[in-house]
Design a protein around this motif. Structure first.
Motif, PDB file in Angstrom:
ATOM      1  N   LYS A 331      38.067  34.515  46.893  1.00  0.00           N
ATOM      2  CA  LYS A 331      38.541  34.383  45.516  1.00  0.00           C
ATOM      3  C   LYS A 331      38.278  32.979  44.988  1.00  0.00           C
ATOM      4  O   LYS A 331      37.811  32.793  43.850  1.00  0.00           O
ATOM      5  CB  LYS A 331      40.039  34.702  45.466  1.00  0.00           C
ATOM      6  CG  LYS A 331      40.626  34.651  44.064  1.00  0.00           C
ATOM      7  CD  LYS A 331      42.113  34.995  44.096  1.00  0.00           C
ATOM      8  CE  LYS A 331      42.708  34.901  42.682  1.00  0.00           C
ATOM      9  NZ  LYS A 331      44.164  35.219  42.697  1.00  0.00           N
ATOM     10  N   ASP A 332      38.570  31.975  45.814  1.00  0.00           N
ATOM     11  CA  ASP A 332      38.370  30.581  45.408  1.00  0.00           C
ATOM     12  C   ASP A 332      36.884  30.272  45.206  1.00  0.00           C
ATOM     13  O   ASP A 332      36.500  29.619  44.225  1.00  0.00           O
ATOM     14  CB  ASP A 332      38.956  29.653  46.477  1.00  0.00           C
ATOM     15  CG  ASP A 332      38.996  28.207  46.034  1.00  0.00           C
ATOM     16  OD1 ASP A 332      39.837  27.866  45.185  1.00  0.00           O
ATOM     17  OD2 ASP A 332      38.148  27.414  46.513  1.00  0.00           O
ATOM     18  N   LYS A 335      35.585  31.856  42.073  1.00  0.00           N
ATOM     19  CA  LYS A 335      36.111  31.125  40.918  1.00  0.00           C
ATOM     20  C   LYS A 335      35.235  29.917  40.590  1.00  0.00           C
ATOM     21  O   LYS A 335      34.859  29.700  39.422  1.00  0.00           O
ATOM     22  CB  LYS A 335      37.549  30.689  41.217  1.00  0.00           C
ATOM     23  CG  LYS A 335      38.143  29.748  40.171  1.00  0.00           C
ATOM     24  CD  LYS A 335      39.518  29.268  40.629  1.00  0.00           C
ATOM     25  CE  LYS A 335      40.054  28.199  39.679  1.00  0.00           C
ATOM     26  NZ  LYS A 335      41.366  27.677  40.150  1.00  0.00           N
TER      27      LYS A 335
END
Length: 691
Positions: A331-332, A335
């Motif tokens: 997810k990071d 992003k």
């Protein structure tokens, strides 16, 4: 009163529908026939079969609307398994049941049709004029989508032709003349590529989802409340079965983690956006696992095993923590890598010249990710990302040089090709320069961690590519340099011209891609080519020297030298200097001979036939002067050998001899002028007439 006979009514209805079908058939025009033929060809059916399917439609109003001025823009047909049409179609389908399905072609409203077969569409280019048999070939175009293996795959396959068609040479109309036409075309191609790539991403998303084993032998509806779970936890057989289920899931998830942890073997030319695609794929994969873990079935299994104090729960919790960490990492990374998508766009749709101004933005974006990301902040990961930027730059350079793969290196203008390669080298230099500036700025900024990356790993590929370009530039320069050999008419040089032609063609016919980085074959062939060129240069120098073995006059020798100089081959320069030294010695003897001949014949020089005495003498001395003047003038303009001690002796001899010749000419000219001035023009015949 007798009841109506149902069979009689049915026959009457069938007759009516058959009559209507015949009426529809009569309404078919050449325009209908044209579309039927196209459908038959695309679906590998007979035109008569397609016509029968079309006549099943009642009525033909959709066709009329499609053909009319201001009518509908498109009309679509679907060829797939469908319900058997009723008697209203005007024909009977024997051997089928009332609610059975058959493979048939029908006019479809795509918004209300579940496509599982082949969709065929006709689209009008404009609607301001009606479509008829005369203009139908220009006014409509045909397209197909084969969804038999899924609509997504069918749509993607339908557009496989698009990018090659756009890259093919074609007329873009006013864009070809527009100032920003190339940029608009490039952005359009990139947009289409992104659109097709999004279809691939959707397909990839479906493939990335992890499907854990489904449990069919346990009724989870009985494991909802805590009491139900406590009862299950007291059942040894139930606990044992649930432990088996949990371990099956554990092994499946462990396998996914192992596959992810293994070294990713990406394509060597993968660009930076491939990193974003990878982490999107990982995010989908790990999220699908998390969704399963959070699902009611897995929660029920975990709760029962927790209540029963099963030893498998310790392993499961460790695995759950690892999965959670992977989800957070993916997810990071997604992003932060999403910020690269727009910034890296010029790397994919620009040439090396316009790409220059985008390089600092790309480097700064990656540096930002390195400074703030929780997971993408290691030397290995950030170096790998820079390597992908390098890969894309090299890919863009190769595309720029070969005009998107449409032209070979040897098929293009030599000067234009060298310029393109120099543009690529300039991009590499700008890339390195911007990187060093960013690194220095980071070091000077307080509170920021050092920009610790592997520069050798980042720039190695591009640096090697540029060295390769320099060698290819050298090859092209040599091709251009030795090209005059084939055009020269110096006797005997054609042997060397054929030899060079053979060497050059052997190199041009190599089957591998010379722009591919780290090509061992190219290095070997380049070394061999340079050695062969060196051998030809030695032969050329020897050939030139052999041409002067015969005794020539200085004038003849210099004429021959000029012919060699016009070849403009640098390796001959040193040989020409040596030959000029030899010619200078011979010229000294010629000047000395001319001087002696002058002294011997000046009192009674040989005159040309029918020449007057004075004019004959002047012509004689001018001829002698010309023989010694032309060689020394050429030597003076093309060499500095006259400034040497030997050259000074020649100059001294020339000046003395030339002065004597000019003095001789001047004396006779003045004497002639004196005699002419003494003439009485009035006694000349015809003087009166002249006056």
């Amino acid at each position: 009163m007798d009841a109506p006979d149902p069979k009689a009514n049915k026959h009457e209805s069938q007759a009516k529908y058959m009559q209507a079908r015949e009426e529809r058939k009569k309404l078919l025009t050449p325009s209908h026939k044209y579309m039927i033929d196209i459908l038959a060809n695309g679906l590998f059916l007979k035109p008569t079969a397609v016509e029968e399917f079309i006549l099943d439609c009642s009525p033909l109003d959709d066709f009329d609307n499609f053909f009319a001025k201001g009518g509908r823009k498109a009309i679509s047909f679907v060829y797939q398994m469908s319900e058997v049409p009723g008697i209203e179609c005007g024909r009977s389908y024997t051997g089928t049941t009332k609610k059975g399905k058959i493979l048939r072609l029908f006019l479809a409203n795509l918004s209300q049709t579940c496509l599982t077969g082949i969709c065929c569409s006709f689209t009008r280019t404009r609607v301001d004029i009606p479509v008829n048999s005369e203009n139908i070939r220009e006014e409509i175009f045909f397209s197909m989508v084969d969804a038999r293996e899924g609509l997504l795959k069918g749509t993607r396959n339908a557009f496989n032709f698009l990018l090659p068609a756009l890259d093919a040479g074609q007329n873009w109309g006013v864009l070809d003349k527009s100032r920003h036409g190339e940029k608009i075309k490039s952005n359009f191609k990139y947009s289409m590529k992104c659109c097709l790539s999004s279809l691939d991403d959707i397909q990839m998303s479906n493939e990335s989802i992890v499907h854990l084993n489904k449990v069919t032998d346990i009724d989870f509806s009985k494991l909802v409340s805590v009491e139900d779970m406590k009862v299950a936890a007291a059942n040894f057989d139930m606990v044992h079965r649930l432990e088996e289920i949990l371990m099956q899931w554990y092994k499946q998830i462990e396998k996914v983690l192992i596959e992810t942890d293994q070294l990713r073997k990406g394509v060597d030319s993968a660009g930076p956006l491939s990193e974003l695609e990878h982490w999107k794929k990982m995010s989908l994969r790990f999220n699908s696992i998390i969704n399963h873990i959070k699902g009611p079935e897995c929660k029920a299994v975990m709760m029962v095993l927790h209540i029963s104090h099963s030893k498998t729960m310790k392993m499961w919790r460790e695995l759950d923590a690892r999965i959670t960490d992977r989800v957070n990492e993916a997810k990071d990374n997604v992003k932060y890598l999403n910020t690269l998508e727009k910034i890296c766009q010029p790397l994919y749709n620009s040439d090396p010249v316009t790409m220059l101004k985008s390089v600092p933005n790309v480097i700064n974006a990656i540096q930002m990710i390195y400074n703030v990301s929780l997971y993408y902040n290691t030397r290995e990961k950030i170096s790998a990302l820079f390597v992908k930027v390098t890969n894309q730059m090299v890919t863009a350079c190769r595309s720029y040089i070969t005009d998107n793969g449409k032209c070979l290196i040897w098929d293009q203008d030599a000067e234009e090709m060298v310029k393109k390669m120099q543009d690529c080298i300039c991009l590499f230099q700008e890339y390195q320069s911007c990187f060093q500036k960013a690194k220095k700025k980071n070091m000077e900024s307080p509170g920021k961690k050092p920009f610790d990356v592997s520069e050798s790993q980042i720039f190695c590929k591009f640096e090697g590519f540029c060295k390769q370009l320099e060698k290819i530039t050298q090859i092209i320069t040599l091709f251009k340099m030795f090209e005059p050999l084939g055009k020269s008419n110096i006797e005997g040089i054609e042997i060397l011209a054929r030899q060079f032609h053979t060497v050059s063609m052997n190199l041009k016919r190599k089957q591998y891609d010379m722009l591919a980085p780290r090509t061992i074959e190219f290095e070997s062939d380049f070394t061999k080519f340079i050695a062969q060129i060196g051998h030809i240069e030695n032969q050329l120098r020897a050939f030139m020297s052999s041409c002067f073995l015969n005794k020539f006059s200085s004038q003849q020798a210099l004429v021959l030298i000029q012919r060699f100089q016009r070849l403009n081959i640098p390796c001959l320069d040193s040989e020409i200097s040596n030959l000029l030294a030899r010619i200078l010695q011979h010229y000294f003897s010629e000047v000395e001979f001319a001087k002696k001949l002058y002294e011997k014949q000046r009192d009674d020089p040989p005159l040309a036939r029918n020449m007057p005495p004075v004019a004959g003498r002047i012509g004689w001395v001018k001829h002698l002067y010309q023989k010694i003047e032309e060689p020394i003038t050429y030597i003076k303009n093309n060499s500095d050998i006259l400034s040497s001690p030997e050259g000074q002796d020649v100059v001294k001899m020339y000046n003395q001899t030339a002065a004597a010749f000019l003095e001789f000419e001047s004396v006779y000219h003045r004497a002639w002028m004196t005699e002419v001035c003494k003439l009485d023009y009035s006694k000349l015949p015809g003087y009166d007439l002249i006056c």
